[in-house]
Design a protein around this motif. Structure first.
Motif, PDB file in Angstrom:
ATOM      1  N   VAL A  96       3.206  -5.263 -14.575  1.00 28.37           N
ATOM      2  CA  VAL A  96       2.936  -4.245 -15.600  1.00 28.37           C
ATOM      3  C   VAL A  96       2.044  -3.140 -15.023  1.00 28.37           C
ATOM      4  CG1 VAL A  96       1.810  -3.796 -17.810  1.00 28.37           C
ATOM      5  CG2 VAL A  96       3.216  -5.853 -17.513  1.00 28.37           C
ATOM      6  N   GLU A  97       1.058  -3.541 -14.245  1.00 27.95           N
ATOM      7  CA  GLU A  97       0.132  -2.579 -13.641  1.00 27.95           C
ATOM      8  C   GLU A  97       0.860  -1.620 -12.705  1.00 27.95           C
ATOM      9  OE1 GLU A  97      -3.378  -2.651 -10.239  1.00 27.95           O
ATOM     10  OE2 GLU A  97      -2.953  -4.468 -11.384  1.00 27.95           O
ATOM     11  N   LEU A  98       1.702  -2.163 -11.828  1.00 30.53           N
ATOM     12  CA  LEU A  98       2.413  -1.312 -10.870  1.00 30.53           C
ATOM     13  C   LEU A  98       3.496  -0.479 -11.545  1.00 30.53           C
ATOM     14  CD1 LEU A  98       2.703  -3.744  -7.822  1.00 30.53           C
ATOM     15  CD2 LEU A  98       1.249  -1.725  -8.034  1.00 30.53           C
ATOM     16  N   ALA A  99       4.078  -1.015 -12.617  1.00 32.22           N
ATOM     17  CA  ALA A  99       5.094  -0.259 -13.352  1.00 32.22           C
ATOM     18  C   ALA A  99       4.497   0.980 -14.009  1.00 32.22           C
ATOM     19  CB  ALA A  99       5.755  -1.143 -14.407  1.00 32.22           C
ATOM     20  N   GLY A 100       3.175   1.028 -14.112  1.00 29.70           N
ATOM     21  CA  GLY A 100       2.506   2.192 -14.676  1.00 29.70           C
ATOM     22  C   GLY A 100       2.406   3.348 -13.704  1.00 29.70           C
ATOM     23  N   LEU A 101       2.703   3.111 -12.428  1.00 29.69           N
ATOM     24  CA  LEU A 101       2.686   4.186 -11.442  1.00 29.69           C
ATOM     25  C   LEU A 101       3.879   5.107 -11.674  1.00 29.69           C
ATOM     26  CD1 LEU A 101       1.845   2.126  -8.210  1.00 29.69           C
ATOM     27  CD2 LEU A 101       0.267   3.529  -9.568  1.00 29.69           C
TER      28      LEU A 101
ATOM     29  N   GLN B  75       0.807  -1.210   0.000  1.00 32.05           N
ATOM     30  CA  GLN B  75       0.000   0.000   0.000  1.00 32.05           C
ATOM     31  C   GLN B  75       0.845   1.268   0.000  1.00 32.05           C
ATOM     32  OE1 GLN B  75      -3.033  -0.048   3.060  1.00 32.05           O
ATOM     33  NE2 GLN B  75      -3.723  -2.099   2.513  1.00 32.05           N
ATOM     34  N   LEU B  76       2.097   1.147   0.439  1.00 31.71           N
ATOM     35  CA  LEU B  76       2.937   2.349   0.455  1.00 31.71           C
ATOM     36  C   LEU B  76       3.230   2.855  -0.948  1.00 31.71           C
ATOM     37  CD1 LEU B  76       6.218   1.755  -0.298  1.00 31.71           C
ATOM     38  CD2 LEU B  76       6.078   0.514   1.839  1.00 31.71           C
ATOM     39  N   LEU B  77       3.123   1.970  -1.959  1.00 32.74           N
ATOM     40  CA  LEU B  77       3.380   2.404  -3.342  1.00 32.74           C
ATOM     41  C   LEU B  77       2.306   3.335  -3.872  1.00 32.74           C
ATOM     42  CD1 LEU B  77       4.646  -0.914  -5.004  1.00 32.74           C
ATOM     43  CD2 LEU B  77       6.009   0.994  -4.119  1.00 32.74           C
ATOM     44  N   ILE B  78       1.114   3.290  -3.267  1.00 34.92           N
ATOM     45  CA  ILE B  78       0.013   4.158  -3.712  1.00 34.92           C
ATOM     46  C   ILE B  78      -0.393   5.129  -2.608  1.00 34.92           C
ATOM     47  CG2 ILE B  78      -0.886   2.551  -5.431  1.00 34.92           C
ATOM     48  CD1 ILE B  78      -2.950   1.645  -3.358  1.00 34.92           C
ATOM     49  N   ALA B  79       0.504   5.350  -1.657  1.00 35.14           N
ATOM     50  CA  ALA B  79       0.234   6.294  -0.577  1.00 35.14           C
ATOM     51  C   ALA B  79       0.217   7.721  -1.121  1.00 35.14           C
ATOM     52  CB  ALA B  79       1.288   6.155   0.516  1.00 35.14           C
ATOM     53  N   GLU B  80      -0.222   8.647  -0.297  1.00 33.73           N
ATOM     54  CA  GLU B  80      -0.300  10.047  -0.734  1.00 33.73           C
ATOM     55  C   GLU B  80       1.069  10.583  -1.123  1.00 33.73           C
ATOM     56  OE1 GLU B  80      -1.899  14.363   0.966  1.00 33.73           O
ATOM     57  OE2 GLU B  80      -2.370  12.503   2.019  1.00 33.73           O
ATOM     58  N   THR B  81       2.093  10.220  -0.359  1.00 27.66           N
ATOM     59  CA  THR B  81       3.473  10.583  -0.698  1.00 27.66           C
ATOM     60  C   THR B  81       4.287   9.291  -0.749  1.00 27.66           C
ATOM     61  OG1 THR B  81       3.945  10.961   1.668  1.00 27.66           O
ATOM     62  CG2 THR B  81       3.368  12.882   0.305  1.00 27.66           C
TER      63      THR B  81
ATOM     64  N   PRO C   6      13.122   0.609 -19.256  1.00 33.09           N
ATOM     65  CA  PRO C   6      11.796   0.319 -18.709  1.00 33.09           C
ATOM     66  C   PRO C   6      10.781  -0.083 -19.782  1.00 33.09           C
ATOM     67  CG  PRO C   6      12.728   2.202 -17.585  1.00 33.09           C
ATOM     68  CD  PRO C   6      13.664   1.876 -18.712  1.00 33.09           C
ATOM     69  N   GLY C   7      10.811   0.600 -20.913  1.00 35.80           N
ATOM     70  CA  GLY C   7       9.874   0.278 -21.986  1.00 35.80           C
ATOM     71  C   GLY C   7      10.107  -1.105 -22.570  1.00 35.80           C
ATOM     72  N   ARG C   8      11.369  -1.423 -22.862  1.00 37.97           N
ATOM     73  CA  ARG C   8      11.705  -2.750 -23.414  1.00 37.97           C
ATOM     74  C   ARG C   8      11.463  -3.849 -22.376  1.00 37.97           C
ATOM     75  NH1 ARG C   8      17.495  -2.961 -25.778  1.00 37.97           N
ATOM     76  NH2 ARG C   8      16.749  -5.048 -26.365  1.00 37.97           N
ATOM     77  N   SER C   9      11.633  -3.487 -21.104  1.00 41.47           N
ATOM     78  CA  SER C   9      11.386  -4.456 -20.036  1.00 41.47           C
ATOM     79  C   SER C   9       9.918  -4.859 -19.990  1.00 41.47           C
ATOM     80  CB  SER C   9      11.803  -3.865 -18.677  1.00 41.47           C
ATOM     81  OG  SER C   9      13.202  -3.638 -18.622  1.00 41.47           O
ATOM     82  N   ILE C  10       9.042  -3.883 -20.126  1.00 42.07           N
ATOM     83  CA  ILE C  10       7.608  -4.178 -20.127  1.00 42.07           C
ATOM     84  C   ILE C  10       7.250  -5.039 -21.340  1.00 42.07           C
ATOM     85  CG2 ILE C  10       5.298  -3.188 -20.297  1.00 42.07           C
ATOM     86  CD1 ILE C  10       6.655  -2.884 -17.570  1.00 42.07           C
TER      87      ILE C  10
END
Length: 282
Positions: free
Chosen positions: A192-197, A155-161, A266-270
Motif C-alpha cells: 500500500v505504501e509503495l502503491a502511493g508513489l 531503491q530505484l523506485l524512489i530514485a530521482e528519475t 488500482p483503487g479497488r485493489s488497494i
C-alpha cells in the motif's frame, strides 16, 4: 546512453548487429575479412563477450562508419566494462540473474505479472528472507546478502528519475502466508505504501476475474532510448529466459494488457489489500 553496464553492453551488441545486417553480410563473412572467427562476431553481437575498443575500431573501419558513431560505440565498449553495485555481492546474485538486475537498473518502465508471490520490488525484508530460505540451500550470511540485494534494488523506485512500475498480482499472493500472519500484515502495508508513489501502480487479479492468459510470472522491461527495444524476462529455478523478438514482446504485451484489463482498478485493489490485511490481523 544512460543506465547500467549491462544495458550499455546490450545497446552495443544491438548496434553492431545492425551494422552487419545493413552490410548484407553474415557473421562468418565479416569474421573472414577481419581474420576473426564467425563465432567471435556472433558473441559480440549477442553481448556474450566483452568488446574491446580495438574490436570496435576494426569493425567501424570495415563498415566505414561515421566518426560520431565510432565514438559512440567506443564509449559503449568502455562503459560496459565497469561493474554495477550488484557485482560486489558475489554469489548472492546468480550470473543469470545479474543480467536482469543490470537491465532493471536501466529501465524506464517495468510491467510485471506475478501469480505466486509478491514481486521482489514490493517485498519487505522479512518476506524476502522467508522466500530465500525456502528457495536456496544457503548459509545465514548468504541469505542476508540475497535480501540486501533485493532491498537495494527497490531503491530505484524512489530514485530521482524512477521507472514506471506497473504490476498485476494475483489475489492468492495476498492470502498466501509467507512467514507469519503478522509479517504478512507488514508486507501488505508495504505494498500500500509503495502503491502511493506516483510511478507505481498495483492491480490485483481477484479470484472472480475469470479466465486469463495461461502464463507464469514475467516482466516486460522498457528503456528510454528508442534504439533499445523492450525485453521480456521469465525466471526459472536455476536459470532465466530473455525474449527480445518483436513477436514475443508483442505477445507478452497483449497478455499483460489483458491481465490489467481483467484486474481490479488500482483503487479497488488497494481496498482488497486492506481487507486482506485485516483478515491476517485477526
Amino acid at each position: 546512453m544512460a543506465g547500467s553496464p549491462t544495458a550499455r553492453r546490450r545497446r552495443l551488441a544491438i548496434e553492431l548487429k545492425k551494422l552487419r545486417e545493413e552490410s548484407g553480410l553474415t557473421c562468418n563473412q565479416v569474421g573472414k575479412e577481419l581474420d576473426w572467427s564467425g563465432s567471435k562476431v556472433n558473441r559480440l553481437e549477442t553481448g556474450q563477450g566483452r568488446v574491446q575498443p580495438s574490436d570496435v575500431d576494426a569493425l567501424c573501419r570495415f563498415y566505414d562508419t561515421s566518426t560520431e558513431l565510432r565514438a559512440l560505440l567506443r564509449s559503449l565498449a568502455k562503459d560496459s566494462k565497469t561493474k554495477g553495485w550488484w557485482h560486489a555481492h558475489g554469489n548472492a546474485i546468480p550470473s543469470w540473474f545479474s543480467v536482469y538486475v543490470g537491465l532493471e537498473q536501466a529501465a524506464s518502465g517495468l510491467r510485471s505479472y506475478q501469480g505466486e508471490f509478491i514481486p521482489g520490488l514490493l517485498q519487505t525484508p522479512e518476506y524476502a528472507t522467508e522466500l530465500s530460505r525456502a528457495s536456496a540451500d544457503q548459509s545465514h550470511e548468504e541469505i542476508q546478502r540475497m535480501v540486501e540485494v533485493r532491498m537495494r534494488r527497490q531503491q530505484l523506485l524512489i530514485a530521482e528519475t524512477p521507472p514506471d512500475f506497473w504490476t498485476v498480482i494475483h489475489e492468492s499472493t495476498l492470502r498466501h502466508i509467507v512467514g507469519s500472519r503478522s509479517s504478512m500484515v507488514g508486507q501488505l502495508e508495504r505494498i500500500v505504501e509503495l502503491a502511493g508513489l506516483r510511478n507505481v501502480t498495483v492491480q490485483v487479479l481477484s479470484y472472480d476475474s475469470g479466465a486469463y492468459p495461461a502464463t507464469g510470472p514475467f516482466t516486460i522491461l522498457g528503456f528510454p532510448e528508442q534504439e533499445d527495444p523492450d525485453v521480456v524476462y521469465r525466471e526459472g529455478l536455476t536459470d532465466s529466459v530473455y525474449l527480445e523478438s518483436a513477436a514475443d514482446v508483442s505477445l507478452y504485451t497483449k497478455a499483460f494488457d489483458h491481465l490489467r484489463a481483467l484486474a481490479l482498478s488500482p483503487g479497488r485493489s488497494i481496498s482488497l489489500i486492506r481487507e486482506t490485511q485485516k483478515e491476517h490481523s485477526r
